[in-house]
Design an enzyme around this catalytic site. Structure first.
Site, PDB file in Angstrom:
ATOM      1  N   GLU A 186     118.301  22.696  28.501  1.00  0.00           N
ATOM      2  CA  GLU A 186     117.579  23.420  27.458  1.00  0.00           C
ATOM      3  C   GLU A 186     117.810  22.858  26.053  1.00  0.00           C
ATOM      4  OE1 GLU A 186     117.216  27.665  29.826  1.00  0.00           O
ATOM      5  OE2 GLU A 186     118.468  27.600  28.039  1.00  0.00           O
ATOM      6  N   GLU A 275     115.718  26.024  36.574  1.00  0.00           N
ATOM      7  CA  GLU A 275     116.483  27.243  36.272  1.00  0.00           C
ATOM      8  C   GLU A 275     115.574  28.381  35.882  1.00  0.00           C
ATOM      9  OE1 GLU A 275     119.821  27.081  33.381  1.00  0.00           O
ATOM     10  OE2 GLU A 275     119.156  29.100  32.828  1.00  0.00           O
TER      11      GLU A 275
END
Length: 435
Positions: A186, A275
């Site tokens: 991320e 994810e």
């Protein structure tokens, strides 16, 4: 996942990433009973248009379904929990993918090794994602109102590639061959870890990723934001040095699941969802029919986004596929309908995706079988006809999850002229295996 570096912090998501629901508490699992279509269900079922399954219409190759293990933050899985996660028997999740962290400190590389080794022994593939480079490679900078934002120093790109390589070598020397390693978890939601701009990601891929000795995964945007991955796809040199376009789906609308640019320029590359938790991390994973949302989410990830992999956040968590007591949750049951039966190397094939309102159908071919997963989110049972376009198949086995059953075998039913009819109970998931 938004975490502190030393311990898990649930709930540190912005409103754009998840809906906050306060209710908690685990619900007891009810023992499963088997029947393909109970008379009461069949008698009240609504007839639906036939769902046509077309093995000649091939889509993406599936790499698997799985979850994250992170011993440093929430403790390791026990031996029994590893078998529960990656085993394929009754009551097991059937996961074929494990994601682990790449700790910045080499002294912390071993805690996830036992789980990774057992996952591999049970046939799973392992990927790894870093949250931060080693501290010596990082500098702070001002990013908007954040005065202590972190980034990899440009002079350290080569050293960072070697750090990733070293982790890959460490695992290989200990019996785990990574399927792939990510550049950064991320990079566009990095308040608590290391930021990367799209240009920085492209630069690293162009100049350094080619030296990494396993598949390279990027960019793992928290919300499948295309401004992170478009520049990779549009840069031939960067694209040549990446193997898997990875994305997370926190707050991503179904309308943003398709990715036309990847279909245009991603030939030879893979597309993974690496994810998510869904729909939130605040509810118990045993709430029903709320857990059906997971079944629809996976369906959309396979059919609308055409991902080849679907990886949950923590495997064992109150909101995850495995409860803290090591038993399968209702969300886990929804995942197992895909993971146990749609194995790595299977290919998604054509299927009538929405034969009637609130019913979602996807189909897969591999191992001499055709697997059909049907999610009925409606409040009424549906009598659903399934027709094989090529007429293949002579028998059907099925498994059911509803309010009282978890991936419960429903026995066998025969086919006639390439068709069969199954009752999809109200608010249920059913997997059919056609041979």
């Amino acid at each position: 996942m938004a975490q502190s570096r030393n311990e898990p912090v649930e709930g540190r998501r912005s409103a754009s990433r998840r809906a906050i629901v306060a209710s908690m508490g685990a619900l007891p699992l009810v023992a499963a009973t088997a029947s393909f279509a109970r008379a009461s269900e069949a008698g009240s079922a609504t007839a639906a248009a036939a769902a046509v399954i077309d093995p000649s219409s091939t889509r993406q190759t599936i790499r698997g379904f799985g979850g994250m293990a992170h011993a440093a933050w929430i403790g390791d899985l026990t031996a029994a929990q590893r078998d529960m996660a990656f085993g394929t028997g009754d009551g097991q999740l059937g996961f074929t993918l494990l994601r682990i962290p790449v700790p910045e400190d080499r002294a912390a590389w071993s805690p996830d090794l036992a789980t990774a080794k057992r996952a591999v022994q049970l046939g799973a593939s392992v990927i790894a994602s870093p949250w931060n480079p080693p501290a010596s490679m990082v500098e702070t900078f001002v990013r908007g109102t954040q005065t202590d934002a972190r980034r990899l120093r440009y002079s350290m790109y080569g050293a960072y590639a070697q750090h990733l390589n070293d982790f890959n070598t460490y695992l290989r020397n200990n019996g785990v061959n990574l399927y792939g390693i990510s550049v950064q978890n991320e990079p566009d939601y990095a308040h608590d870890w290391t930021w990367w701009t799209p240009a920085e990601m492209v630069r690293f891929l162009r100049e350094n990723a080619g030296s990494i000795g396993t598949r390279v995964i990027a960019p793992e945007s928290f919300q499948y934001l295309k401004n992170m991955s478009d520049p990779i796809l549009n840069d031939p040199v960067a694209l040549a040095n990446v193997d898997v376009i990875g994305a997370h789906l926190y707050g991503t609308s179904y309308g943003n699941f398709p990715y036309p640019l990847f279909k245009q320029k991603g030939a030879g590359k893979e597309l993974w969802m690496t994810e998510v938790y869904y729909p939130n991390s605040s509810d118990s994973a045993d709430l029903w029919p709320q857990a059906l949302d997971v079944g629809e989410h996976i369906h959309r990830a396979m059919v609308d986004a055409e991902f080849q992999a679907y990886i949950w956040w923590y495997i064992r968590r109150s909101y995850g596929p495995m409860r803290e007591d090591g038993r399968m949750s209702k969300r886990g049951a929804a995942m197992a309908h895909f993971a146990r039966f749609v194995r790595p190397g299977y290919v998604r094939i054509g299927a009538t995706a929405n034969p009637v309102a609130n019913v979602y159908v996807s189909a897969y071919r591999g191992g001499g079988s055709t697997v059909v997963v049907a999610v009925n989110k409606g409040t009424a049972a549906v009598s659903q006809q399934f027709t094989m376009a090529n007429g293949a198949g002579s028998s059907v086995a099925s498994w059911l999850t509803d309010a009282s059953r978890n991936v419960a075998s429903q026995g066998m039913v025969g086919m006639s002229n390439g068709s069969f009819t199954g009752t999809l109970p109200a608010q249920s998931v059913t997997t059919f295996v056609i041979r």
